[in-house]
Design an enzyme around this catalytic site. Structure first.
Site, short mmCIF file in Angstrom:
data_model
loop_
_atom_site.label_atom_id
_atom_site.label_comp_id
_atom_site.label_asym_id
_atom_site.label_seq_id
_atom_site.Cartn_x
_atom_site.Cartn_y
_atom_site.Cartn_z
N GLU A 223 0.92 -1.19 -0.09
CA GLU A 223 0.04 0.01 -0.04
C GLU A 223 0.77 1.32 0.16
O GLU A 223 0.31 2.21 -0.55
CB GLU A 223 -0.97 0.00 1.34
CG GLU A 223 -1.93 1.22 1.09
CD GLU A 223 -1.45 2.40 1.85
OE1 GLU A 223 -2.19 3.45 1.40
OE2 GLU A 223 -0.64 2.52 2.28
N GLU A 224 2.02 1.09 0.67
CA GLU A 224 2.89 2.37 0.94
C GLU A 224 3.26 2.99 -0.52
O GLU A 224 3.89 4.06 -0.50
CB GLU A 224 3.81 2.21 1.81
CG GLU A 224 3.39 2.12 3.32
CD GLU A 224 2.68 3.39 3.75
OE1 GLU A 224 2.55 4.43 3.21
OE2 GLU A 224 2.37 3.32 5.10
#
Length: 394
Positions: A223-224
């Site tokens: 996600e990052e």
């Protein structure tokens, strides 16, 4: 009330385990094993994608119109960009975070020959050498380097240590659990969200709570860097609720207490009907909440929509101070979000049309069109100290 009692001792215990397991994006295998072992202990089988994103399906009365809850196990970190003549390492960030928060951090470098400890330092780190220049050098990743805690005077020693370009660097969390409920640590985004999900699953399993539809508990691994839930959703999923951090900062309405419901992020508004349902569930289950809009923020829900998933999306958050830095949260918010998860997955399905991906207008939703009645004059509203409560911001 549909909310279940959350075992906060377990929530804190599993959060501690997660924070002690390094997992920068691209280095998540170990934390994936940890999460799957926790799921197995609660009686849920997990299936993994090729790279390790986790799906655990808790069966409900109907597989159609499934609900998904998602958080991400990956965190910020760094990567070796170059080996320097002075025996130190040039680095680039993994994820979006400032080198200002990296300066002074302790870290672990993962090489083929093993792990090494180190510190991230500004290029001009000694006031005794550089005097006032230590305060005037720019804040950027080009102005920091890693000092390796091993004999490394130059390139030959770095090569002998086995450190190479591309090696992953995990940043120490420096975690503190305080008796007053505050938790201070790096990487609470989103390991606190993972702990919330596991605590909610534990409550559902302990109570044997039946849900109207299947619930897909998803744990993503990138996600990052913007990938998130792009390749984990099954066609049966009709709604996706992400759990992530809310930003408690000037100009924001997020809070370290209660649930912060996100109404929109930089990709646009979240689903109108799902947001309304989540707010109503907070109200009906006596869960403190507030609403917020995030301008420089995206979550797993954005990557799901961008990948083509036709799902209703929402975002429920725990307020984090100094997000993507040395973060702080409070147990009250973690418990509140976990309670909302249990209330949501157990709540009746109101939009049964969502069981099918395509249908006609029968059962299609409506939005308000009539002018709202003004029960109070403007002067009366301003004079009412409980006006915010009437508006649902409790």
């Amino acid at each position: 009330m549909n909310k279940l009692t959350i075992d906060t001792d377990y929530l804190l215990q599993v959060l501690g385990k997660l924070l002690r397991t390094p997992s920068p994006t691209g280095f998540t295998d170990n934390v994936v094993r940890l999460v799957t072992s926790e799921l197995a202990a609660m009686g849920l089988d997990a299936e993994l994608t090729r790279r390790g994103a986790i799906r655990a399906i808790r069966r409900g009365k109907d597989p159609r119109g499934a609900r998904a809850i998602v958080s991400h196990v990956d965190t910020l970190g760094a990567q070796v960009k170059a080996l320097k003549e002075n025996g130190r390492l040039a680095i680039v960030p993994i994820g979006h975070w400032s080198s200002r928060f990296a300066e002074g951090a302790r870290c672990t470098i993962f090489s083929e020959k093993g792990t090494y400890r180190g510190s991230i330092l500004p290029l001009k780190a000694s006031g005794h050498t550089f005097n006032k220049e230590i305060d005037t050098q720019p804040v950027s990743w080009d102005n920091v380097e890693v000092r390796v805690d091993a004999y490394a005077k130059g390139l030959p020693e770095l090569h002998k240590l086995g450190i190479e370009i591309g090696d992953i660097i995990a940043i120490d969390t420096e975690t503190e659990f305080l008796e007053n409920g505050y938790i201070v640590s790096r990487h609470l985004d989103d390991k606190a969200g993972v702990a919330i999900m596991l605590a909610a699953i534990r409550a559902l399993q302990h109570e044997g709570k039946e849900t109207p539809v299947d619930v897909h508990f998803l744990f993503t691994i990138a996600e990052e860097v913007g990938v998130g839930a792009s390749s984990i959703l099954l066609p049966e999923v009709a709604s996706l609720v992400a759990i992530d951090n809310g930003t408690t900062a000037p100009g924001q309405n997020s809070d370290e207490f209660g649930v912060t419901l996100a109404m929109a992020d930089q990709t646009g508004p979240f689903d109108y009907h799902l947001c309304k349902k989540l707010a109503l569930l907070c109200h009906d289950n006596d869960i403190r909440y507030q609403k917020d809009v995030f301008r420089y923020y995206r979550s797993d829900s954005a990557s799901a929509l961008e990948s083509g998933a036709d799902v209703r999306t929402g975002l429920i958050t725990f307020g984090v101070d100094a997000s993507h830095g040395y973060e702080r949260i409070h147990l009250h918010a973690l418990r509140s979000v976990a309670e909302l998860v249990t209330a949501y997955v157990a709540s009746p399905v109101k939009i049964e049309r969502d069981f099918d991906q395509f249908s006609d207008l029968s059962g299609f939703t409506r939005m308000p069109s009539k002018k709202a009645k003004q029960e109070l004059s403007i002067d009366a509203e301003l004079a009412d100290p409980d006006h915010d409560l009437h508006q649902g911001s409790r």
